[in-house]
Write a protein that holds these residues in place. Structure first.
Motif, PDB file in Angstrom:
ATOM      1  N   PRO A  26       2.518 -11.153 -28.459  1.00 26.11           N
ATOM      2  CA  PRO A  26       2.804  -9.712 -28.524  1.00 26.11           C
ATOM      3  C   PRO A  26       1.693  -8.831 -27.956  1.00 26.11           C
ATOM      4  O   PRO A  26       1.982  -7.810 -27.319  1.00 26.11           O
ATOM      5  N   ALA A  27       0.441  -9.211 -28.134  1.00 19.99           N
ATOM      6  CA  ALA A  27      -0.663  -8.405 -27.597  1.00 19.99           C
ATOM      7  C   ALA A  27      -0.588  -8.320 -26.073  1.00 19.99           C
ATOM      8  O   ALA A  27      -0.868  -7.269 -25.490  1.00 19.99           O
ATOM      9  N   ARG A  28      -0.174  -9.388 -25.424  1.00 19.61           N
ATOM     10  CA  ARG A  28      -0.088  -9.380 -23.953  1.00 19.61           C
ATOM     11  C   ARG A  28       1.054  -8.494 -23.480  1.00 19.61           C
ATOM     12  O   ARG A  28       0.941  -7.821 -22.453  1.00 19.61           O
ATOM     13  N   ILE A  35      -0.722  -0.962 -19.289  1.00 19.42           N
ATOM     14  CA  ILE A  35      -1.038  -0.912 -17.859  1.00 19.42           C
ATOM     15  C   ILE A  35       0.059  -0.149 -17.121  1.00 19.42           C
ATOM     16  O   ILE A  35      -0.236   0.667 -16.242  1.00 19.42           O
ATOM     17  N   ILE A  36       1.297  -0.375 -17.489  1.00 21.69           N
ATOM     18  CA  ILE A  36       2.404   0.358 -16.863  1.00 21.69           C
ATOM     19  C   ILE A  36       2.287   1.844 -17.168  1.00 21.69           C
ATOM     20  O   ILE A  36       2.422   2.690 -16.288  1.00 21.69           O
ATOM     21  N   GLU A  38      -0.390   3.640 -18.081  1.00 21.79           N
ATOM     22  CA  GLU A  38      -1.599   4.283 -17.566  1.00 21.79           C
ATOM     23  C   GLU A  38      -1.754   4.142 -16.052  1.00 21.79           C
ATOM     24  O   GLU A  38      -2.521   4.874 -15.448  1.00 21.79           O
ATOM     25  N   GLY A  39      -1.080   3.197 -15.467  1.00 20.58           N
ATOM     26  CA  GLY A  39      -1.253   2.932 -14.037  1.00 20.58           C
ATOM     27  C   GLY A  39      -2.369   1.942 -13.778  1.00 20.58           C
ATOM     28  O   GLY A  39      -2.228   1.005 -13.029  1.00 20.58           O
ATOM     29  N   ARG A  40      -3.487   2.154 -14.417  1.00 20.70           N
ATOM     30  CA  ARG A  40      -4.600   1.215 -14.411  1.00 20.70           C
ATOM     31  C   ARG A  40      -5.444   1.512 -15.638  1.00 20.70           C
ATOM     32  O   ARG A  40      -5.493   2.650 -16.115  1.00 20.70           O
ATOM     33  N   THR A  41      -6.064   0.481 -16.155  1.00 26.56           N
ATOM     34  CA  THR A  41      -6.859   0.660 -17.364  1.00 26.56           C
ATOM     35  C   THR A  41      -7.932  -0.408 -17.432  1.00 26.56           C
ATOM     36  O   THR A  41      -7.878  -1.390 -16.704  1.00 26.56           O
ATOM     37  N   ASN A  42      -8.903  -0.200 -18.312  1.00 26.46           N
ATOM     38  CA  ASN A  42      -9.958  -1.201 -18.459  1.00 26.46           C
ATOM     39  C   ASN A  42      -9.898  -1.837 -19.846  1.00 26.46           C
ATOM     40  O   ASN A  42      -9.190  -1.376 -20.734  1.00 26.46           O
ATOM     41  N   GLY A  43     -10.669  -2.897 -20.014  1.00 26.17           N
ATOM     42  CA  GLY A  43     -10.643  -3.665 -21.247  1.00 26.17           C
ATOM     43  C   GLY A  43     -11.119  -2.889 -22.463  1.00 26.17           C
ATOM     44  O   GLY A  43     -10.603  -3.097 -23.569  1.00 26.17           O
ATOM     45  N   LEU A  44     -12.087  -2.007 -22.282  1.00 29.13           N
ATOM     46  CA  LEU A  44     -12.586  -1.230 -23.420  1.00 29.13           C
ATOM     47  C   LEU A  44     -11.497  -0.326 -23.979  1.00 29.13           C
ATOM     48  O   LEU A  44     -11.334  -0.201 -25.199  1.00 29.13           O
ATOM     49  N   TYR A  45     -10.739   0.303 -23.092  1.00 26.86           N
ATOM     50  CA  TYR A  45      -9.620   1.148 -23.521  1.00 26.86           C
ATOM     51  C   TYR A  45      -8.591   0.309 -24.271  1.00 26.86           C
ATOM     52  O   TYR A  45      -8.110   0.697 -25.339  1.00 26.86           O
ATOM     53  N   TYR A  80     -10.961  -2.632 -13.694  1.00 27.61           N
ATOM     54  CA  TYR A  80      -9.748  -1.875 -13.997  1.00 27.61           C
ATOM     55  C   TYR A  80      -8.565  -2.749 -13.624  1.00 27.61           C
ATOM     56  O   TYR A  80      -8.526  -3.341 -12.551  1.00 27.61           O
ATOM     57  N   TRP A  81      -7.614  -2.797 -14.507  1.00 26.19           N
ATOM     58  CA  TRP A  81      -6.479  -3.700 -14.381  1.00 26.19           C
ATOM     59  C   TRP A  81      -5.222  -2.938 -13.993  1.00 26.19           C
ATOM     60  O   TRP A  81      -4.936  -1.878 -14.536  1.00 26.19           O
ATOM     61  N   THR A  82      -4.494  -3.490 -13.043  1.00 24.99           N
ATOM     62  CA  THR A  82      -3.231  -2.924 -12.584  1.00 24.99           C
ATOM     63  C   THR A  82      -2.205  -4.051 -12.491  1.00 24.99           C
ATOM     64  O   THR A  82      -2.559  -5.227 -12.500  1.00 24.99           O
ATOM     65  N   LEU A  83      -0.952  -3.659 -12.382  1.00 27.49           N
ATOM     66  CA  LEU A  83       0.090  -4.654 -12.134  1.00 27.49           C
ATOM     67  C   LEU A  83      -0.101  -5.228 -10.741  1.00 27.49           C
ATOM     68  O   LEU A  83      -0.512  -4.528  -9.821  1.00 27.49           O
ATOM     69  N   ASN A  84       0.206  -6.482 -10.584  1.00 26.84           N
ATOM     70  CA  ASN A  84       0.173  -7.118  -9.277  1.00 26.84           C
ATOM     71  C   ASN A  84       1.570  -6.987  -8.667  1.00 26.84           C
ATOM     72  O   ASN A  84       2.485  -7.713  -9.042  1.00 26.84           O
ATOM     73  N   HIS A  85       1.725  -6.048  -7.773  1.00 30.89           N
ATOM     74  CA  HIS A  85       3.052  -5.777  -7.219  1.00 30.89           C
ATOM     75  C   HIS A  85       3.539  -6.867  -6.273  1.00 30.89           C
ATOM     76  O   HIS A  85       4.679  -6.832  -5.834  1.00 30.89           O
ATOM     77  N   GLU A  86       2.687  -7.847  -5.993  1.00 27.82           N
ATOM     78  CA  GLU A  86       3.152  -9.015  -5.249  1.00 27.82           C
ATOM     79  C   GLU A  86       4.058  -9.878  -6.134  1.00 27.82           C
ATOM     80  O   GLU A  86       4.750 -10.754  -5.646  1.00 27.82           O
ATOM     81  N   CYS A  87       4.037  -9.633  -7.429  1.00 24.62           N
ATOM     82  CA  CYS A  87       4.872 -10.356  -8.396  1.00 24.62           C
ATOM     83  C   CYS A  87       6.021  -9.476  -8.876  1.00 24.62           C
ATOM     84  O   CYS A  87       6.408  -9.524 -10.048  1.00 24.62           O
ATOM     85  N   GLU A  88       6.556  -8.680  -8.003  1.00 22.85           N
ATOM     86  CA  GLU A  88       7.606  -7.725  -8.368  1.00 22.85           C
ATOM     87  C   GLU A  88       8.825  -8.419  -8.984  1.00 22.85           C
ATOM     88  O   GLU A  88       9.403  -7.915  -9.942  1.00 22.85           O
TER      89      GLU A  88
END
Length: 100
Positions: A26-28, A35-36, A38-45, A80-88
């Protein structure tokens, strides 16, 4: 439990298994939703929002990254983490998991 004999399975089945394993906690799923949103986020957030330790968040991020669902970019001394749009295709298949 014995080792999985990957040579016995088609590549697409192995890929589906990797993605399923990545969203089996569930955490993942919550991390992906953040991430969706915020668009991008970091681990501390993420650690603050999910009320989990930074090492736990790091573990979850590495699992999502190894599945290919997210990618990290280093900026201002932080990843900063974002979705990998290569995995659409995989992300579209996960819409049910990511709905509220």
């Amino acid at each position: 439990m014995g080792a999985i004999k990957l040579a016995l399975y088609p590549r697409n089945q192995i890929r589906k298994s990797d993605v399923a394993r990545a969203v089996s906690v569930p955490a993942r799923i919550t991390i992906l939703k953040e991430i969706i949103a915020e668009g991008r986020t970091n681990g501390l957030y993420l650690a603050e929002v999910l009320k989990l330790s930074q090492p736990t968040i790091h573990h979850h991020l590495m699992t999502l990254k190894s599945s290919g669902l997210i990618k990290g970019d280093f900026f201002n001394e932080s990843y900063y983490w974002t979705l990998n749009h290569e995995c659409e295709d995989e992300l579209n298949a996960l819409k049910w998991f990511l709905e509220d």
